[in-house]
Design a protein around this motif. Structure first.
Motif, PDB file in Angstrom:
ATOM      1  N   ALA A  30       0.828  -1.204   0.000  1.00 37.00           N
ATOM      2  CA  ALA A  30       0.000   0.000   0.000  1.00 37.00           C
ATOM      3  C   ALA A  30       0.862   1.254   0.000  1.00 37.00           C
ATOM      4  O   ALA A  30       1.976   1.256   0.523  1.00 37.00           O
ATOM      5  CB  ALA A  30      -0.904  -0.005   1.218  1.00 37.00           C
ATOM      6  N   GLY A  31       0.349   2.313  -0.585  1.00 34.76           N
ATOM      7  CA  GLY A  31       1.032   3.602  -0.572  1.00 34.76           C
ATOM      8  C   GLY A  31       1.735   3.902  -1.879  1.00 34.76           C
ATOM      9  O   GLY A  31       1.852   3.059  -2.758  1.00 34.76           O
ATOM     10  N   PRO A  32       2.237   5.114  -1.990  1.00 36.42           N
ATOM     11  CA  PRO A  32       2.955   5.500  -3.196  1.00 36.42           C
ATOM     12  C   PRO A  32       4.275   4.731  -3.303  1.00 36.42           C
ATOM     13  O   PRO A  32       4.908   4.444  -2.280  1.00 36.42           O
ATOM     14  CB  PRO A  32       3.218   6.999  -3.028  1.00 36.42           C
ATOM     15  N   PRO A  33       4.709   4.396  -4.508  1.00 34.04           N
ATOM     16  CA  PRO A  33       5.935   3.599  -4.677  1.00 34.04           C
ATOM     17  C   PRO A  33       7.189   4.247  -4.083  1.00 34.04           C
ATOM     18  O   PRO A  33       8.090   3.548  -3.632  1.00 34.04           O
ATOM     19  CB  PRO A  33       6.070   3.462  -6.185  1.00 34.04           C
ATOM     20  N   ASP A  34       7.262   5.571  -4.064  1.00 31.13           N
ATOM     21  CA  ASP A  34       8.475   6.215  -3.551  1.00 31.13           C
ATOM     22  C   ASP A  34       8.525   6.265  -2.017  1.00 31.13           C
ATOM     23  O   ASP A  34       9.545   6.610  -1.442  1.00 31.13           O
ATOM     24  CB  ASP A  34       8.601   7.630  -4.119  1.00 31.13           C
ATOM     25  N   GLN A  35       7.437   5.891  -1.331  1.00 27.32           N
ATOM     26  CA  GLN A  35       7.413   5.913   0.128  1.00 27.32           C
ATOM     27  C   GLN A  35       7.378   4.515   0.757  1.00 27.32           C
ATOM     28  O   GLN A  35       7.140   4.387   1.948  1.00 27.32           O
ATOM     29  CB  GLN A  35       6.209   6.715   0.620  1.00 27.32           C
ATOM     30  N   ILE A  36       7.625   3.478  -0.026  1.00 26.46           N
ATOM     31  CA  ILE A  36       7.651   2.118   0.504  1.00 26.46           C
ATOM     32  C   ILE A  36       9.034   1.877   1.088  1.00 26.46           C
ATOM     33  O   ILE A  36      10.035   1.882   0.387  1.00 26.46           O
ATOM     34  CB  ILE A  36       7.317   1.100  -0.588  1.00 26.46           C
ATOM     35  N   THR A  37       9.097   1.684   2.400  1.00 21.26           N
ATOM     36  CA  THR A  37      10.365   1.554   3.103  1.00 21.26           C
ATOM     37  C   THR A  37      11.004   0.191   2.884  1.00 21.26           C
ATOM     38  O   THR A  37      12.192   0.088   2.621  1.00 21.26           O
ATOM     39  CB  THR A  37      10.156   1.771   4.614  1.00 21.26           C
ATOM     40  N   TYR A  38      10.219  -0.860   3.027  1.00 15.04           N
ATOM     41  CA  TYR A  38      10.745  -2.214   2.914  1.00 15.04           C
ATOM     42  C   TYR A  38      10.045  -2.933   1.755  1.00 15.04           C
ATOM     43  O   TYR A  38       9.064  -3.646   1.952  1.00 15.04           O
ATOM     44  CB  TYR A  38      10.511  -2.990   4.210  1.00 15.04           C
ATOM     45  N   PRO A  39      10.541  -2.786   0.529  1.00 15.06           N
ATOM     46  CA  PRO A  39       9.889  -3.474  -0.599  1.00 15.06           C
ATOM     47  C   PRO A  39      10.106  -4.977  -0.489  1.00 15.06           C
ATOM     48  O   PRO A  39      11.154  -5.439  -0.046  1.00 15.06           O
ATOM     49  CB  PRO A  39      10.590  -2.898  -1.816  1.00 15.06           C
ATOM     50  N   ARG A  40       9.113  -5.736  -0.839  1.00 17.40           N
ATOM     51  CA  ARG A  40       9.228  -7.185  -0.839  1.00 17.40           C
ATOM     52  C   ARG A  40       8.226  -7.765  -1.833  1.00 17.40           C
ATOM     53  O   ARG A  40       7.312  -7.080  -2.272  1.00 17.40           O
ATOM     54  CB  ARG A  40       8.975  -7.765   0.541  1.00 17.40           C
TER      55      ARG A  40
END
Length: 45
Positions: A30-40
């Protein structure tokens, strides 16, 4: 008997509408792609 048929049709219609409202495609964070802290990668069951 006269009340059973409309109630059954209403129930089937509601069940069909609820079954059709699922999200399509793979799960995404969830959220904008530039604010995802831990992508998985999320598993698709």
């Amino acid at each position: 008997m006269s009340r059973l048929l409309p109630a059954l049709l209403t129930l089937l219609l509601a069940a069909g509408l609820l079954a059709a409202c699922g999200k399509k495609g793979p799960p995404e964070p969830a959220g904008p792609p530039d604010q995802i802290t831990y992508p998985r990668v999320y598993p698709s069951r």
